[in-house]
Design a protein around this motif. Structure first.
Motif, PDB file in Angstrom:
ATOM      1  N   MET A 204       0.708  -1.179   0.062  1.00  9.48           N
ATOM      2  CA  MET A 204       0.342  -0.078  -0.038  1.00  9.48           C
ATOM      3  C   MET A 204       0.941   1.034  -0.149  1.00  9.48           C
ATOM      4  SD  MET A 204      -3.298  -0.077  -0.030  1.00  9.48           S
ATOM      5  CE  MET A 204      -3.814   0.905   0.350  1.00  9.48           C
ATOM      6  N   HIS A 232       0.609  -5.987  -9.850  1.00 15.21           N
ATOM      7  CA  HIS A 232      -1.146  -6.067  -9.967  1.00 15.21           C
ATOM      8  C   HIS A 232      -1.606  -4.135  -9.990  1.00 15.21           C
ATOM      9  CE1 HIS A 232      -4.841  -7.817  -8.854  1.00 15.21           C
ATOM     10  NE2 HIS A 232      -5.384  -6.502  -8.209  1.00 15.21           N
ATOM     11  N   LEU A 233      -0.784  -3.429  -8.527  1.00 14.30           N
ATOM     12  CA  LEU A 233      -1.210  -2.536  -7.905  1.00 14.30           C
ATOM     13  C   LEU A 233      -0.477  -0.953  -8.816  1.00 14.30           C
ATOM     14  CD1 LEU A 233      -0.891  -2.482  -4.229  1.00 14.30           C
ATOM     15  CD2 LEU A 233      -3.065  -2.676  -5.110  1.00 14.30           C
ATOM     16  N   LEU A 236      -3.615  -1.523 -11.959  1.00 15.76           N
ATOM     17  CA  LEU A 236      -4.669  -0.832 -11.184  1.00 15.76           C
ATOM     18  C   LEU A 236      -4.860   0.824 -11.476  1.00 15.76           C
ATOM     19  CD1 LEU A 236      -7.481  -1.960  -9.451  1.00 15.76           C
ATOM     20  CD2 LEU A 236      -6.387  -0.579  -7.657  1.00 15.76           C
ATOM     21  N   PHE A 241      -6.896   5.174 -11.893  1.00 19.38           N
ATOM     22  CA  PHE A 241      -6.392   6.428 -12.082  1.00 19.38           C
ATOM     23  C   PHE A 241      -5.743   7.587 -13.113  1.00 19.38           C
ATOM     24  CE2 PHE A 241      -8.598   5.574  -8.187  1.00 19.38           C
ATOM     25  CZ  PHE A 241      -8.199   4.414  -7.594  1.00 19.38           C
ATOM     26  N   LEU A 255      -2.547   8.294  -4.349  1.00 22.98           N
ATOM     27  CA  LEU A 255      -3.171   8.362  -2.935  1.00 22.98           C
ATOM     28  C   LEU A 255      -3.338   9.718  -2.176  1.00 22.98           C
ATOM     29  CD1 LEU A 255      -3.000   4.509  -1.623  1.00 22.98           C
ATOM     30  CD2 LEU A 255      -5.010   5.789  -2.565  1.00 22.98           C
ATOM     31  N   PHE A 266     -18.001  -1.505  -6.336  1.00 27.66           N
ATOM     32  CA  PHE A 266     -18.330  -2.148  -5.219  1.00 27.66           C
ATOM     33  C   PHE A 266     -18.396  -1.390  -4.100  1.00 27.66           C
ATOM     34  CE2 PHE A 266     -14.951  -0.701  -2.825  1.00 27.66           C
ATOM     35  CZ  PHE A 266     -13.661   0.522  -3.511  1.00 27.66           C
ATOM     36  N   ILE A 267     -19.106   0.023  -3.934  1.00 31.03           N
ATOM     37  CA  ILE A 267     -19.644   0.533  -2.530  1.00 31.03           C
ATOM     38  C   ILE A 267     -20.965   1.031  -3.108  1.00 31.03           C
ATOM     39  CG2 ILE A 267     -19.177   3.095  -1.191  1.00 31.03           C
ATOM     40  CD1 ILE A 267     -16.623   3.096  -2.348  1.00 31.03           C
TER      41      ILE A 267
ATOM     42  N   ARG C  82     -12.436   6.598  -1.213  1.00 23.39           N
ATOM     43  CA  ARG C  82     -12.822   6.231  -2.182  1.00 23.39           C
ATOM     44  C   ARG C  82     -11.580   5.451  -2.564  1.00 23.39           C
ATOM     45  NH1 ARG C  82     -17.078   7.528  -6.206  1.00 23.39           N
ATOM     46  NH2 ARG C  82     -15.903   9.415  -6.301  1.00 23.39           N
ATOM     47  N   ARG C  83     -10.838   6.409  -2.975  1.00 22.98           N
ATOM     48  CA  ARG C  83      -9.557   6.322  -3.756  1.00 22.98           C
ATOM     49  C   ARG C  83      -8.385   4.710  -3.172  1.00 22.98           C
ATOM     50  NH1 ARG C  83      -5.839   9.475  -7.835  1.00 22.98           N
ATOM     51  NH2 ARG C  83      -7.798  10.260  -9.707  1.00 22.98           N
ATOM     52  N   ARG C  84      -8.179   4.400  -1.065  1.00 25.15           N
ATOM     53  CA  ARG C  84      -7.590   4.511  -1.031  1.00 25.15           C
ATOM     54  C   ARG C  84      -8.490   2.727  -0.519  1.00 25.15           C
ATOM     55  NH1 ARG C  84      -8.493   6.758   4.810  1.00 25.15           N
ATOM     56  NH2 ARG C  84      -7.231   9.153   3.375  1.00 25.15           N
ATOM     57  N   TRP C  85      -9.460   2.546  -0.121  1.00 28.09           N
ATOM     58  CA  TRP C  85     -10.181   1.387  -0.713  1.00 28.09           C
ATOM     59  C   TRP C  85     -10.459   0.631  -1.805  1.00 28.09           C
ATOM     60  CZ3 TRP C  85     -15.282   3.927   1.534  1.00 28.09           C
ATOM     61  CH2 TRP C  85     -15.156   4.381   2.880  1.00 28.09           C
ATOM     62  N   MET C  86     -11.008   1.423  -2.734  1.00 26.14           N
ATOM     63  CA  MET C  86     -10.398   1.107  -4.819  1.00 26.14           C
ATOM     64  C   MET C  86      -8.707   0.051  -4.741  1.00 26.14           C
ATOM     65  SD  MET C  86     -11.778   3.576  -6.709  1.00 26.14           S
ATOM     66  CE  MET C  86     -11.609   3.390  -8.885  1.00 26.14           C
ATOM     67  N   VAL C  87      -8.291   0.488  -4.425  1.00 22.07           N
ATOM     68  CA  VAL C  87      -6.761  -0.376  -4.417  1.00 22.07           C
ATOM     69  C   VAL C  87      -6.613  -1.225  -3.135  1.00 22.07           C
ATOM     70  CG1 VAL C  87      -4.073   0.168  -4.092  1.00 22.07           C
ATOM     71  CG2 VAL C  87      -5.241   2.269  -4.993  1.00 22.07           C
ATOM     72  N   PHE C  88      -6.973  -0.763  -1.772  1.00 22.20           N
ATOM     73  CA  PHE C  88      -6.594  -1.453  -0.968  1.00 22.20           C
ATOM     74  C   PHE C  88      -7.874  -3.098  -0.535  1.00 22.20           C
ATOM     75  CE2 PHE C  88      -5.553  -2.681   2.843  1.00 22.20           C
ATOM     76  CZ  PHE C  88      -6.987  -3.484   3.994  1.00 22.20           C
ATOM     77  N   ARG C  89      -8.564  -2.612  -1.398  1.00 27.10           N
ATOM     78  CA  ARG C  89      -9.393  -3.996  -1.646  1.00 27.10           C
ATOM     79  C   ARG C  89      -9.566  -4.346  -3.256  1.00 27.10           C
ATOM     80  NH1 ARG C  89     -14.448  -5.432  -4.836  1.00 27.10           N
ATOM     81  NH2 ARG C  89     -15.500  -6.239  -3.748  1.00 27.10           N
ATOM     82  N   SER C  90      -8.671  -3.924  -3.246  1.00 27.72           N
ATOM     83  CA  SER C  90      -7.871  -5.411  -4.856  1.00 27.72           C
ATOM     84  C   SER C  90      -6.633  -5.743  -4.461  1.00 27.72           C
ATOM     85  CB  SER C  90      -7.585  -4.354  -5.806  1.00 27.72           C
ATOM     86  OG  SER C  90      -7.154  -4.836  -6.896  1.00 27.72           O
ATOM     87  N   LEU C  91      -5.655  -4.921  -3.627  1.00 23.10           N
ATOM     88  CA  LEU C  91      -4.497  -5.892  -3.272  1.00 23.10           C
ATOM     89  C   LEU C  91      -5.229  -6.694  -2.365  1.00 23.10           C
ATOM     90  CD1 LEU C  91      -1.520  -5.976  -2.487  1.00 23.10           C
ATOM     91  CD2 LEU C  91      -2.541  -4.294  -0.127  1.00 23.10           C
ATOM     92  N   LEU C  92      -6.601  -7.488  -1.725  1.00 23.48           N
ATOM     93  CA  LEU C  92      -6.837  -7.909  -0.427  1.00 23.48           C
ATOM     94  C   LEU C  92      -6.754  -9.079  -1.829  1.00 23.48           C
ATOM     95  CD1 LEU C  92      -8.664  -6.466   2.624  1.00 23.48           C
ATOM     96  CD2 LEU C  92      -6.338  -6.453   2.379  1.00 23.48           C
TER      97      LEU C  92
END
Lengths: 268, 355, 165
Positions: A204, A232-233, A236, A241, A255, A266-267, C82-92
């Motif tokens: 992260m 992967h990140l 993405l 972005f 970020l 997903f939200i 929102r940006r943070r969750w987009m990245v974090f969720r994909s990582l998880l």
């Protein structure tokens, strides 16, 4: 390649002799067929200078060592991975005060000298995308449980040596997150939870900043394919972005900025 | 008096199987995942044991685990209950470690079996038997002969296997623990013929490991090199300050204690630590007596080649051995170092330094 | 054998979702009791690691909820989140952690009914998925211990490790 090596060596020697730089940071033959970093102060030191596909250590990492900076203005033998790191460090204002000279090889094996970020970006654009260094694992074809099993297996071997962190030019924090104990957010011991939380945190913190040089993967003594996670990140972030670390000095940290129309599914 | 036997290479598997059936855990080098590296792992018999390549890390985690729980606590109301951990010790046989690894455990003995004794280490050590494999191959990072060891060194092992002719191992039975293994193996072991010409000459089959530097010169010069900042600076320019060398080293024993949990309960863990990290000597005040990498590199060398042998001469270890050096010449640090630090070069520079 | 009651932790923002949940209560709407709410000033404050810490502490599911985009009390906190969750969720997801157990929603102060629906549907979904033992079992993995049974023995209670909610 041999010709290019000779030209590179000669140019490096000239730069030292004329005092244009006080130090050449490059690679030299090491033991067991590996290469190691070279910090040449005298022209004789450059006899062993090499540059080839074994040069996976990212020399940009040495710019954060005060002991190296103290040696004077450096000339750096730069692979494209090193140059991408330099662009990203410049984008993060982390190169202030330092003006190294970069010796790189262009597509036809000619030696080019680069100083400004614009020159570096132009050179990289001409080189085109780098070939992938490490084998990839088809994780897309695995279901969730299989992926979890795969990564648990990999992280099981992690001994928390932090070779990944130490070899990464972007991990320049004076006090790493894991070195803070008020609170001890990431566990220190190399157990399953600690290892998972460490690698997630590191991924992260590198998201949008990693230039995929592969140094972390090469450095890992237990062979964890960290490149897969960072790749992967990076993919993405570029998809969602825009922008990719190591391509421009005018890159925002993804970020810390946002767009009102960032799209996700997903939200609810 | 060392007893000698022979063991066919193909009998090693059956021997391990018998030991397993007798309730022992077998730890041996095998390939890790999809990587091209070899590790000490518990083997159930199906894995391919790799006796050719060097492992990346030592076998010390068998007696000095990377993470171990030393106590746990529980709080109910104002009542705190503490339970002391004891090592969950299983009778273990490590097979395929090298003479340098076995000597590494002796270095750990000097640290953990002094006064006070480390209960966790001692119990594991007592429950572990070492079937060591002599080295018929060495690489340019090996330097066991420079630190008093050798590719066929018997010190610290219970059984030493040397690959000899006719697809056999020469087996030296060195301790009662080793004799027990032979008993379990019984007919799998062949007697060595009384006729001297049949006894394989072990030396013939050992790797050649040239002496690279003078250990006594290293030890003698180190105290006088302490203040030479430039010297340590040069040696450690490439060092990135990770923990890899300490963690793969058979002789490194530094550890950290970490408490985890919350008000209602938790555990105290011991885990590996490394003097190469900046945090290692950071004081609560913020002062750090080893704030730059050259000081930490100097510490690593001084500890292994000056402080430890000094201290162990004043207080010999539990086995009464004085002068233990903190290095067994296995070369793992050099092989694993991401920055290509080569310890032989560093030690040679020390041995040849002009005072 | 009693039915599995999921434990859900909800990280919500003070100004929208927390107020919305208040409204659910004052409107006397009945909804599942399984949620423990943690109030933060803004979703922008929510450290992504909190989600994993919740799983480690025994949660079977996590809800993360805040103001709709454009309505953040601090103007842009939820955009950063929102940006943070987009990245974090994909990582998880990439690492095989069950992201179906994490619900991200926007619930405003006026959406009392929505909050009830979010909770009810999350509890039902987690009930179907079962307890998140796969993650909780990581607590004892990789530690040499006299208190932890080896992998092939029945799991002991979690008391020793302090994972209790």
């Amino acid at each position: 390649m041999i010709q290019a090596m000779e030209t590179l060596r000669k140019r490096a020697q000239e730069l030292l002799e004329t005092g244009t730089v006080q130090l050449i940071i490059g690679y030299a033959e090491g033991s067991n067929g590996r290469v190691r970093p070279l910090f040449a102060r005298r022209t004789e030191d450059l006899e062993n200078l090499v540059i080839d596909e074994r040069c996976s250590l990212n020399l940009a990492v040495y710019l954060r060592k005060p002991e190296v900076r103290a040696l004077g203005k450096p000339g750096i033998v730069a692979t494209s991975a090193v140059l991408r790191s330099i662009l990203q460090l410049a984008a993060e204002n982390h190169l202030n005060g330092l003006e190294p000279l970069y010796l790189a090889l262009d597509g036809s094996g000619e030696v080019v000298e680069l100083t400004t970020p614009d020159q570096i970006a132009a050179h990289l654009a001409k080189l085109g995308p780098a070939a992938p260094q490490f084998s990839t694992v088809d994780l897309e074809g695995m279901d969730r449980a299989a992926r979890f099993g795969f990564w648990q297996n990999e992280f099981d071997r992690c001994i928390r040596c932090y070779a990944c962190r130490a070899s990464c030019p972007m991990c320049y924090c004076d006090q790493c997150l894991v070195e803070c104990n008020q609170p001890q957010w990431i566990p220190v011991p190399a157990h399953a939870v600690g290892n998972l939380e460490w690698h997630i945190s590191r991924a992260m913190h590198l998201a949008g900043r990693c230039v995929e040089c592969g140094a972390c993967t090469a450095a890992c003594p237990v062979g964890i394919p960290l490149n897969l996670i960072n790749h992967h990140l990076a993919d993405l972030i570029e998809k969602k972005f825009g922008g990719r670390a190591g391509t421009s000095v005018n890159l925002d940290y993804p970020l810390s900025v946002f767009r009102a129309d960032d799209r996700e599914d997903f939200i609810k | 008096m060392t007893e000698t036997k022979l063991l066919r290479k193909e009998s090693l598997g059956p021997l391990l199987q018998r030991l397993r059936q007798g309730g022992r855990r077998i730890v041996a080098p095998c390939q890790a995942g999809q990587t091209n590296t070899v590790w000490f792992r518990e083997v159930d018999g199906d894995e391919q044991i790799d006796l050719e390549r060097f492992t990346v890390a030592s076998a010390k985690s068998v007696v000095f685990p990377i993470v171990e729980e030393i106590l746990k606590f529980k709080t109910i109301g104002r009542q705190v209950t503490i339970q002391n951990g004891t090592p969950r010790v299983e009778s273990t046989v490590v097979v395929g470690l090298r003479p340098c690894d076995a000597r590494g455990l002796e270095v750990l003995d000097a640290v953990f079996l002094g006064e006070p004794q480390d209960l966790f280490f001692r119990k594991r050590r007592e429950a572990t038997t070492l079937i060591t494999l002599s080295c018929s191959k060495a690489d340019e990072n090996c330097f066991c002969t420079s630190v008093g060891g050798g590719p066929g060194d018997t010190r610290g092992s219970d059984l030493l296997l040397t690959p000899v002719q006719d697809d056999r191992f020469l087996v030296e039975v060195l301790t009662p623990k080793g004799a027990q293994i032979v008993e379990v193996g019984a007919e799998l072991f062949e007697a060595v013929e009384a006729d001297a010409t049949q006894v394989p000459n072990k030396e013939r089959f050992l790797a050649s490991v040239p002496v690279r530097f003078s250990l006594s010169d290293v030890e003698a010069k180190l105290p006088r090199l302490f203040d030479r900042e430039e010297f340590w600076h040069e040696q450690s320019l490439a060092c990135l300050g990770c923990s890899t060398c300490a963690f793969v080293c058979p002789a490194c024993s530094c550890f950290d204690i970490q408490d985890e949990g919350a008000l209602h309960g938790g555990r105290r863990l011991r885990c590996w630590d490394s003097c190469g990290q900046k945090l290692f000597t950071l004081h609560a005040s913020g002062h750090n007596p080893r704030s730059i990498q050259s000081q930490r590199w100097r510490q690593r060398i001084m500890h292994k080649f000056s402080y430890l042998p000094d201290r162990s001469r004043i207080t010999p270890d539990a086995a009464g051995r004085p002068g233990v050096f903190g290095c067994v010449g296995c070369g793992r640090c050099s092989r694993a170092c991401p920055a290509g630090m080569n310890i032989i070069e560093r030690l040679t520079a020390i041995a040849e330094a002009e005072l | 054998m009693s039915e599995f009651e999921p434990k859900i932790i909800a990280f919500v923002c003070n100004w929208c979702t927390y107020a919305g949940a208040d409204l659910t209560g004052t409107s006397r709407m009945k909804y599942a009791h399984n949620v423990r709410v943690i109030r933060t000033p803004c979703t922008g404050r929510i450290d992504y690691m909190l989600i994993l810490k919740a799983f480690a502490a025994g949660a079977d599911g996590v809800i993360v909820s805040g103001c709709h985009p454009g309505d953040c009390h601090y103007t842009s906190g939820n955009y950063h989140a929102r940006r943070r969750w987009m990245v974090f969720r994909s990582l998880l997801d990439f690492l095989g952690i069950d992201v179906e157990r994490i619900r991200f929603t926007w619930v405003s102060a006026a959406e009392g009914a929505k909050w009830a629906e979010v909770v009810n549907s999350t509890v039902a979904a987690i009930r179907r998925l079962g307890p998140y033992d796969e993650y909780r079992q990581l607590q004892d993995k990789g530690i040499d211990s006299s208190f932890v049974a080896p992998a092939n023995e029945p799991a002991s209670s979690n008391e020793a490790t302090g994972t209790r909610m």
